[in-house]
Design a protein around this motif. Structure first.
Motif, PDB file in Angstrom:
ATOM      1  N   GLU A 186      -7.699  -8.006  28.419  1.00 29.10           N
ATOM      2  CA  GLU A 186      -7.142  -6.859  29.102  1.00 29.10           C
ATOM      3  C   GLU A 186      -5.734  -7.041  29.113  1.00 29.10           C
ATOM      4  O   GLU A 186      -5.072  -8.136  29.478  1.00 29.10           O
ATOM      5  CB  GLU A 186      -7.718  -7.012  30.690  1.00 29.10           C
ATOM      6  CG  GLU A 186      -9.186  -6.557  30.554  1.00 29.10           C
ATOM      7  CD  GLU A 186      -9.597  -5.177  30.212  1.00 29.10           C
ATOM      8  OE1 GLU A 186      -8.493  -4.121  30.435  1.00 29.10           O
ATOM      9  OE2 GLU A 186     -10.558  -4.714  29.844  1.00 29.10           O
ATOM     10  N   ARG A 187      -5.004  -5.897  29.109  1.00 32.25           N
ATOM     11  CA  ARG A 187      -3.614  -6.177  29.014  1.00 32.25           C
ATOM     12  C   ARG A 187      -2.959  -6.522  30.516  1.00 32.25           C
ATOM     13  O   ARG A 187      -1.993  -7.606  30.137  1.00 32.25           O
ATOM     14  CB  ARG A 187      -3.054  -4.388  29.003  1.00 32.25           C
ATOM     15  CG  ARG A 187      -1.354  -4.411  28.938  1.00 32.25           C
ATOM     16  CD  ARG A 187      -0.814  -2.902  28.922  1.00 32.25           C
ATOM     17  NE  ARG A 187      -1.070  -2.635  30.379  1.00 32.25           N
ATOM     18  CZ  ARG A 187      -0.388  -1.390  30.816  1.00 32.25           C
ATOM     19  NH1 ARG A 187       0.195  -0.632  30.063  1.00 32.25           N
ATOM     20  NH2 ARG A 187      -0.764  -0.990  31.966  1.00 32.25           N
ATOM     21  N   SER A 233      -4.110  -8.711  32.194  1.00 34.59           N
ATOM     22  CA  SER A 233      -4.541 -10.332  32.392  1.00 34.59           C
ATOM     23  C   SER A 233      -3.655 -11.017  31.689  1.00 34.59           C
ATOM     24  O   SER A 233      -3.294 -12.219  31.816  1.00 34.59           O
ATOM     25  CB  SER A 233      -6.208 -10.526  32.228  1.00 34.59           C
ATOM     26  OG  SER A 233      -6.266 -10.098  30.942  1.00 34.59           O
TER      27      SER A 233
END
Length: 260
Positions: free
Chosen positions: A50-51, A53
């Motif tokens: 995910e971006r 994270s």
């Protein structure tokens, strides 16, 4: 962090001026642990995850999150997100070498390191660094532009304080545009001194790294994804600092009655 002017620094300046920057060679390690050398930067690819994270992990590993814990610097990465570049950056940051470098940079910025840095600086008089080592830290400073960032942060802080004082000072005591411009030029005139201090600080910070290790780290900063990461990180820090300083300025102005 300030560094006293010493004869050792003078010698360092001479070495810096005479050091020849070697032809650029990129070195990286892939997921299978294979080391590759090339005169071309590595091909980058997206990374799974995910971006948000990945951004958080990159800022955390690189030390940015710890450096400015009270100022969130995610905004620039959200607006300038590049999955391919981030893929390469994360892959590098997760390696033992880059985690080691990040830990060294954080440790060198701790308050307790100030005296140790001063002793190291004095020691350069009797044990000057080799030209090849100076060339490496010179390349690193050219890539990260820490001296320039320090000036930009100083300008941001200066402008915020000036704005906060204007409403509470009588008109005749407020700084004129000419005085403000002069003060900003004075700050920017410190760049050469700050670059020299930065070179000493990098020599101190990376003193436990071999030339090969430091060369690998420097090559990352000079690669396309490395430049993207540094530039985006820089913009995030400055944007976050402007937001924080503007908020502080508004609070300061609100705490005092306005003057005419």
């Amino acid at each position: 962090m300030k560094v006293r002017a010493t004869p050792g620094l003078i010698g360092l300046v001479a070495l810096t001026a005479s050091a020849q920057v070697e032809a650029k060679t990129y070195r990286w390690v892939n997921d299978q642990g294979i080391v590759t050398y090339s005169d071309q930067p590595p091909q980058v690819r997206p990374v799974e995850g995910e971006r948000e994270s990945l951004i958080t992990e990159a800022l955390d590993i690189s030390g940015t999150k710890k450096t400015l814990e009270a100022i969130p610097a995610h905004g620039a990465f959200r607006t300038n997100y590049d999955p391919s570049r981030m893929g390469f950056v994360i892959a590098q940051l997760r390696t033992p070498l880059f985690r080691k470098v990040a830990a060294l940079e954080v440790a060198a910025s701790e308050p307790g390191a100030k005296e140790d840095l001063e002793r190291f600086t004095m020691g350069l008089q009797g044990d000057p660094p080799k030209p090849a080592r100076v060339a490496l830290v010179q390349r690193h400073e050219a890539a990260v532009r820490s001296a320039e960032l320090q000036i930009e942060m100083g300008v941001v802080a200066f402008k915020a304080v000036t704005r906060s004082l204007e409403p509470v000072l009588p008109s005749e005591k407020r700084p004129t545009a000419r005085e403000t411009d002069t003060a900003e030029r004075t700050l920017r005139a410190q760049q050469d001194n700050l670059i020299r201090a930065a070179l000493v600080r990098w020599l101190y910070t990376f003193r436990s790294l071999t030339d090969e290790e430091l060369g690998e780290y420097v090559a990352f900063g000079e690669s396309d994804p490395g430049r993207w990461f540094v530039a985006t990180q820089r913009k995030g820090l400055l944007d976050a600092m402007r937001t924080a300083m503007d908020a502080a300025a508004r609070q300061m102005a609100a705490a005092f009655p306005a003057k005419r």
